[in-house]
Design an enzyme around this catalytic site. Structure first.
Site, mmCIF file in Angstrom:
data_model
loop_
_atom_site.group_PDB
_atom_site.id
_atom_site.type_symbol
_atom_site.label_atom_id
_atom_site.label_comp_id
_atom_site.label_asym_id
_atom_site.label_seq_id
_atom_site.Cartn_x
_atom_site.Cartn_y
_atom_site.Cartn_z
ATOM 1 N N ASP A 211 34.635 39.192 42.323
ATOM 2 C CA ASP A 211 33.643 38.205 41.848
ATOM 3 C C ASP A 211 34.337 36.875 41.559
ATOM 4 O O ASP A 211 33.809 35.809 41.864
ATOM 5 C CB ASP A 211 32.949 38.682 40.550
ATOM 6 C CG ASP A 211 31.656 39.459 40.810
ATOM 7 O OD1 ASP A 211 31.597 40.203 41.820
ATOM 8 O OD2 ASP A 211 30.707 39.344 40.011
ATOM 9 N N TYR B 117 35.777 54.737 37.756
ATOM 10 C CA TYR B 117 34.400 54.901 38.230
ATOM 11 C C TYR B 117 34.019 56.376 38.377
ATOM 12 O O TYR B 117 32.852 56.722 38.253
ATOM 13 C CB TYR B 117 34.221 54.242 39.600
ATOM 14 C CG TYR B 117 33.931 52.764 39.543
ATOM 15 C CD1 TYR B 117 34.926 51.858 39.201
ATOM 16 C CD2 TYR B 117 32.664 52.282 39.841
ATOM 17 C CE1 TYR B 117 34.651 50.500 39.160
ATOM 18 C CE2 TYR B 117 32.385 50.925 39.812
ATOM 19 C CZ TYR B 117 33.389 50.041 39.474
ATOM 20 O OH TYR B 117 33.107 48.699 39.432
ATOM 21 N N LYS C 17 48.235 47.349 36.285
ATOM 22 C CA LYS C 17 48.496 47.081 34.864
ATOM 23 C C LYS C 17 49.578 48.075 34.439
ATOM 24 O O LYS C 17 49.416 48.844 33.485
ATOM 25 C CB LYS C 17 47.172 47.245 34.081
ATOM 26 C CG LYS C 17 47.241 46.849 32.629
ATOM 27 C CD LYS C 17 47.299 45.347 32.386
ATOM 28 C CE LYS C 17 47.501 45.047 30.911
ATOM 29 N NZ LYS C 17 47.764 43.614 30.651
ATOM 30 N N ASP D 216 36.799 45.146 41.560
ATOM 31 C CA ASP D 216 35.424 44.717 41.279
ATOM 32 C C ASP D 216 35.448 43.360 40.590
ATOM 33 O O ASP D 216 34.759 42.421 40.981
ATOM 34 C CB ASP D 216 34.739 45.766 40.373
ATOM 35 C CG ASP D 216 33.321 45.369 40.018
ATOM 36 O OD1 ASP D 216 32.608 44.864 40.909
ATOM 37 O OD2 ASP D 216 32.926 45.551 38.849
ATOM 38 N N ASP E 204 45.933 40.767 34.690
ATOM 39 C CA ASP E 204 45.584 39.589 33.886
ATOM 40 C C ASP E 204 46.217 38.333 34.476
ATOM 41 O O ASP E 204 45.571 37.292 34.638
ATOM 42 C CB ASP E 204 45.965 39.787 32.400
ATOM 43 C CG ASP E 204 47.377 40.318 32.197
ATOM 44 O OD1 ASP E 204 48.041 40.695 33.189
ATOM 45 O OD2 ASP E 204 47.823 40.365 31.028
HETATM 46 C C1 IPM Z 1 29.866 45.959 43.301
HETATM 47 C C2 IPM Z 1 28.998 46.310 42.108
HETATM 48 C C3 IPM Z 1 29.010 47.811 41.876
HETATM 49 C C4 IPM Z 1 30.436 48.206 41.521
HETATM 50 C C5 IPM Z 1 28.055 48.321 40.806
HETATM 51 C C6 IPM Z 1 26.647 47.833 41.019
HETATM 52 C C7 IPM Z 1 28.067 49.811 40.758
HETATM 53 O O1 IPM Z 1 29.386 45.588 40.990
HETATM 54 O O2 IPM Z 1 29.625 46.494 44.414
HETATM 55 O O3 IPM Z 1 30.758 45.127 43.168
HETATM 56 O O4 IPM Z 1 30.859 48.058 40.373
HETATM 57 O O5 IPM Z 1 31.130 48.671 42.427
HETATM 58 MN MN MN Z 2 30.827 44.007 41.415
#
Ligand code: IPM
Ligand code: MN
Ligand code: NAD
Length: 359
Positions: free
Chosen positions: A250, A140, A190, A246, A222
């Protein structure tokens, strides 16, 4: 008087923030305390109104506050801007400026929502994991980065980079948190391919000597993504770098029902920012159907960690649970036989239940 910076952001950000503030106002009444909410611009709206996704005055406001609440940033309106001018850059900058190096993303299955998970009930029941995502390093922020010309063609470059200190401080946080939970830590990397991951694993091994009471497991990312849907209940605390965290968080969100349910706390030594894991959901923004629960639970995390208000935080979480068990669902977590409601009604029900449970 608790000072809270309120950064609504874009898309569903303002809608879900209104819900969190309604809940916090009820907490004020019930517990006889007062918050001072002060709004600041971030993301796309800040670009439109100030020409900068993180204006100086917003940063100053955050530094003067005891805690920060953030909705979400970004949207198609700003998608054609170059990477360093986009709304997301505001978020990345605030994390870096305030040194919010650990992002805590709890993903716990709610019994009432077992049906909302795409996984079989017998696989998800009992899942209770916490992803500790490093938040101020990795690909990042690594340099060099950019798109360059090389031999007459374009080359895109990003750099995955971690210093051992950056790894150590987040890994320590994760071990400390694991001690307060079920004493199991999964470190995700990884290292079969990446040198930076090799260093990550080495530092984790070194630190684990200070935490002999915490069981340590290493997984390649993975494999971790696969195990998370195969045996989610076996995870307790997961610690990993920024980009893997990240993606895995999700995934953790959908395992336990919906991304719309996942809160988070981004913390450093000095500041703390509370934000849902999900984004600005442009596909449903402005329709009044967003699930406000991730934002409301982020506010509960603020009550607990920034203000030490354990009882109020518990109460908010119990009010959410009661509302779900009464069958109220926003569309993202709806299943047959439940009562479908929008953001406003879900919020009213939760506020109502706060009053009832406080008695
Ligand atoms: C999160 C989001 C952010 C990230 C983006 C919007 C920059 O996906 O907070 O999970 O990747 O950190
Ligand atoms: Mn995210
Ligand atoms: P997203 O998380 O916004 O949405 C993914 C899917 O989940 C969408 O279908 C959306 O409708 C749904 N969803 C998300 N939150 C929900 C909620 N509370 N209630 C109901 N449904 C919900 O991810 P995306 O679509 O990939 O990204 C949209 C924008 O948000 C992009 O600009 C992205 O950069 C940004 N983003 C911001 C943050 C943040 O501010 N922390 C996080 C992730 C993405």
């Amino acid at each position: 008087m608790f000072r809270v910076a309120v950064l609504e952001g874009d898309g569903i950000g303002p809608e879900i923030m209104e819900s969190a503030l309604a809940v916090l106002r009820q907490v004020e009444d019930l517990f006889g305390i007062a918050f001072e909410f002060r709004k600041g611009l971030i993301g796309g709206r800040a670009i439109d109104e100030r020409g900068d996704p993180l204006p100086e005055e917003t940063l100053a406001l955050c530094r003067e506050s005891s805690a920060i609440l953030l909705g979400a940033v970004g949207g198609p309106r700003w998608d054609d801007l170059p990477t360093d001018k986009r709304p997301e850059k505001g978020l990345l900058r605030i994390r870096k400026e305030l040194d919010l190096f650990a992002n805590l993303r709890p993903a716990k299955v709610w019994e009432a929502l077992i049906e909302a998970s795409p996984l079989k009930p017998e696989i998800v029941r009992g899942t209770d994991m916490l992803v500790v995502r490093e938040l101020t390093g990795d690909v990042y922020y690594g340099e060099p980065r950019g798109v360059f010309r090389e031999g007459g063609r374009r080359v895109g470059i990003n750099t995955m980079r971690y210093t051992e200190d950056e790894i150590r401080r987040v890994v320590r946080r994760a071990f400390e948190i694991a001690r307060l939970r079920r004493r199991k830590l999964t470190s995700v990397d990884k290292s079969n391919v990446l040198e930076v991951s090799g260093l990550w694993r080495e530092v984790v091994e070194e630190e684990s000597k200070n935490y002999p009471d915490v069981e340590l497991e290493h997984l390649y990312v993975d494999n971790c993504a696969m195990q998370m849907v195969r045996r989610p209940t076996t995870f307790d605390v997961i610690v990993t770098g920024n980009i893997f965290g990240d993606i895995l968080s999700d995934e953790a969100g959908v395992v336990v029902g919906s991304l719309g349910m996942l809160p988070s706390a981004s913390v450093g030594e000095r500041y703390a920012l509370y934000e849902p894991v999900h984004g600005s959901a442009p596909d449903i923004a402005g329709r009044g159907v967003a699930n406000p629960i991730a934002m409301i639970l982020s506010a509960a995390m603020m009550l607990r960690f920034s203000f030490g208000m354990e009882e109020a935080a518990d109460l908010v979480e119990r009010a959410v649970e009661k509302t779900l068990s009464e069958g109220y669902r926003t569309p993202d977590i709806y299943s047959e036989g439940c009562k479908k409601v929008g953001t406003a009604e879900m919020t009213e029900r939760i506020v109502e239940n706060l009053k009832r449970l406080k008695g």
